[in-house]
Motif scaffolding. Structure first.
Motif, PDB file in Angstrom:
ATOM      1  N   PRO A 104      41.108  41.117  43.019  1.00 14.86           N
ATOM      2  CA  PRO A 104      41.584  41.915  41.885  1.00 14.86           C
ATOM      3  C   PRO A 104      43.098  41.858  41.706  1.00 14.86           C
ATOM      4  O   PRO A 104      43.594  41.836  40.579  1.00 14.86           O
ATOM      5  CB  PRO A 104      41.116  43.336  42.231  1.00 14.86           C
ATOM      6  N   ARG A 107      44.146  38.395  40.297  1.00 17.87           N
ATOM      7  CA  ARG A 107      43.879  38.347  38.852  1.00 17.87           C
ATOM      8  C   ARG A 107      44.941  39.121  38.084  1.00 17.87           C
ATOM      9  O   ARG A 107      45.413  38.662  37.028  1.00 17.87           O
ATOM     10  CB  ARG A 107      42.489  38.918  38.563  1.00 17.87           C
ATOM     11  N   GLU A 178      35.145  46.230  44.033  1.00 19.54           N
ATOM     12  CA  GLU A 178      35.747  45.840  42.764  1.00 19.54           C
ATOM     13  C   GLU A 178      34.918  44.724  42.119  1.00 19.54           C
ATOM     14  O   GLU A 178      34.218  43.985  42.807  1.00 19.54           O
ATOM     15  CB  GLU A 178      37.185  45.339  42.985  1.00 19.54           C
ATOM     16  N   ASP A 179      35.012  44.601  40.805  1.00 18.29           N
ATOM     17  CA  ASP A 179      34.347  43.500  40.117  1.00 18.29           C
ATOM     18  C   ASP A 179      34.985  42.178  40.532  1.00 18.29           C
ATOM     19  O   ASP A 179      36.197  42.070  40.680  1.00 18.29           O
ATOM     20  CB  ASP A 179      34.466  43.659  38.596  1.00 18.29           C
ATOM     21  N   GLY A 180      34.157  41.163  40.729  1.00 20.20           N
ATOM     22  CA  GLY A 180      34.663  39.833  41.037  1.00 20.20           C
ATOM     23  C   GLY A 180      34.817  39.011  39.768  1.00 20.20           C
ATOM     24  O   GLY A 180      34.700  39.518  38.647  1.00 20.20           O
ATOM     25  N   TYR A 181      35.070  37.715  39.936  1.00 20.31           N
ATOM     26  CA  TYR A 181      35.211  36.830  38.783  1.00 20.31           C
ATOM     27  C   TYR A 181      34.878  35.400  39.202  1.00 20.31           C
ATOM     28  O   TYR A 181      34.804  35.079  40.394  1.00 20.31           O
ATOM     29  CB  TYR A 181      36.625  36.902  38.192  1.00 20.31           C
ATOM     30  N   ARG A 189      35.352  34.497  33.935  1.00 14.93           N
ATOM     31  CA  ARG A 189      34.427  35.559  33.548  1.00 14.93           C
ATOM     32  C   ARG A 189      34.165  36.470  34.734  1.00 14.93           C
ATOM     33  O   ARG A 189      34.348  36.092  35.888  1.00 14.93           O
ATOM     34  CB  ARG A 189      33.106  34.980  33.029  1.00 14.93           C
ATOM     35  N   THR A 190      33.728  37.687  34.448  1.00 13.79           N
ATOM     36  CA  THR A 190      33.403  38.647  35.498  1.00 13.79           C
ATOM     37  C   THR A 190      32.137  38.215  36.222  1.00 13.79           C
ATOM     38  O   THR A 190      31.177  37.755  35.597  1.00 13.79           O
ATOM     39  CB  THR A 190      33.218  40.054  34.899  1.00 13.79           C
ATOM     40  N   ARG A 192      29.745  39.220  40.031  1.00 13.54           N
ATOM     41  CA  ARG A 192      29.602  40.051  41.220  1.00 13.54           C
ATOM     42  C   ARG A 192      30.012  39.276  42.467  1.00 13.54           C
ATOM     43  O   ARG A 192      29.777  38.074  42.579  1.00 13.54           O
ATOM     44  CB  ARG A 192      28.155  40.524  41.372  1.00 13.54           C
ATOM     45  N   GLY A 213      35.805  35.859  44.399  1.00  9.46           N
ATOM     46  CA  GLY A 213      36.913  35.525  43.522  1.00  9.46           C
ATOM     47  C   GLY A 213      38.052  34.978  44.363  1.00  9.46           C
ATOM     48  O   GLY A 213      38.314  35.471  45.455  1.00  9.46           O
ATOM     49  N   SER A 252      24.656  46.592  42.500  1.00  9.35           N
ATOM     50  CA  SER A 252      25.345  46.521  41.213  1.00  9.35           C
ATOM     51  C   SER A 252      24.887  47.620  40.257  1.00  9.35           C
ATOM     52  O   SER A 252      25.655  48.105  39.445  1.00  9.35           O
ATOM     53  CB  SER A 252      25.120  45.141  40.576  1.00  9.35           C
TER      54      SER A 252
END
Length: 365
Positions: A104, A107, A178-181, A189-190, A192, A213, A252
């Motif tokens: 995160p 990014r 946290e959201d991954g990418y 793009r996002t 998990r 990510g 999720s």
């Protein structure tokens, strides 16, 4: 003109390793940390300058820098404490380098801080350690070998016999909630954490790894314009890859419920502080794989790199990057990857100096 190196977070585990490495190499670094007693003791032992600065007092971090300085930050978790150092480097029109492995924050550096850094004439080089320089190098070497037909690159990270510091454990807690990418179909793009699992052939055995990510999603497409897909996998705990994938998919849904994410993260933070123990990374080895593929999924090239345990390797890479940036600057401004900033051949030489070597095909198999 040689610029100063300022090490912020010098008394943490990675910071001490880096301070000792810089002092041994004769670099004129200034050490900074929030505890006056600790930073003074370290600086006097190594014969270096020192200052007190605290990420919670942003002005104290800004005051560390003169125009053009190279600021190296090892203050983590970066998602919590990393912003002040980035902003200070931009204001000083300097070079920012950090040791983060937190997707995160990576990014955020590229998307939020990269444009103002470019306008100011500053350069930001996040994740300049074991995560994620070796993967950028292995991936770039594989793409170079594959040529323009390559459209996808996969990177796998492994460590054998290596421990994990308390700082890394704290960072890992934040990452998992946290959201991954991912970089697919030519765009970020996002995604998990652990939504994909695959194996790499490492040291004669197929070893599972989970998708994460990484910095390579940002740093490899600019140096190979034909790329449409970048995948980064972490194989530190191969036996847990499939369970983590299942947990990621099941969790999720729960994570969308109000309050669940914050409660789980707070519980994880408490466990780290109560049961973390001492910083005792092992004396193991690092292993990184880069594989390039064509649009049909056929493998075109494969590169293996191996080096010392991750923390020593991180200190070596950071020390080389800081000295190189202080003496010669970097190529470009804004948020940059290591290949962009230094060039592929020079990055390969710098990683070799830090202890990361290309592995022969026979040894890799």
């Amino acid at each position: 003109m040689t610029h100063r190196i300022v090490l912020f977070g010098a008394t943490g585990f990675t910071g001490r390793l880096l301070a000792e490495r810089l002092a041994a190499q004769g670099a004129a670094a200034m050490l900074a940390g929030r505890s006056e007693g600790s930073v003074r003791e370290l600086a006097e032992r190594l014969g270096l300058e020192w200052r007190v600065a605290d990420a919670l007092r942003q002005n104290s971090v800004f005051a560390l820098l003169e125009p053009g300085d190279v600021l190296v930050s090892t203050v983590g978790p970066f998602v919590k404490w990393g912003e002040a150092a980035v902003r200070a480097a931009i204001a000083a029109k300097g070079v920012y380098i950090d040791s983060t492995g937190e997707p995160p924050f990576i990014r955020r550096v590229f998307e939020e801080f990269g444009p103002p850094a470019e306008r100011a004439g500053a350069a930001l080089l996040p994740a300049m350690g074991y995560d994620f320089v070796p993967g950028a190098l292995a991936g770039a070497l594989a793409l170079e070998q594959a040529g323009p037909a390559a459209t996808r690159v996969d990177v796998g990270y492994y460590a054998f016999g290596a421990g994990i510091s308390a700082g890394t454990r704290r960072s890992a807690v934040g990452i998992m909630f946290e959201d991954g990418y991912a970089f697919r179909a030519g765009a970020l793009r996002t995604a998990r954490i652990a939504e994909r699992v695959r194996s790499f052939r490492v040291k004669g055995k197929d070893r599972d790894a989970i998708a994460v990510g990484g910095a390579e999603h940002f740093t490899l497409p600019p140096v190979h314009p034909g790329l449409t897909e970048v995948n980064v996998y972490l194989g530190w705990f191969p036996a847990l890859a499939r369970p983590l994938q299942a947990g990621s998919l099941a969790g999720s849904v729960a994570m969308r419920l109000p309050g669940v994410r914050g409660a789980l993260k707070a519980a994880g933070d408490r466990l780290v502080e109560v049961g973390g123990g001492a910083d005792q990374p092992g004396s193991g080895i690092s292993w990184v794989v880069g594989e390039a593929y064509d649009p049909g999924g056929s493998q075109l090239a494969e590169v293996h790199l191996s080096g010392g345990e991750p923390y020593a390797l991180t200190a070596g890479i950071l020390a080389w990057a800081a000295r190189r940036a202080a003496a010669h600057g970097v190529e470009g401004t804004g948020a940059l990857g290591p290949v962009q900033a230094f060039g592929l051949r020079e990055l390969e030489d710098g990683c070799r100096e830090a202890g990361l070597e290309r592995v022969s095909d026979a040894a890799a198999a």
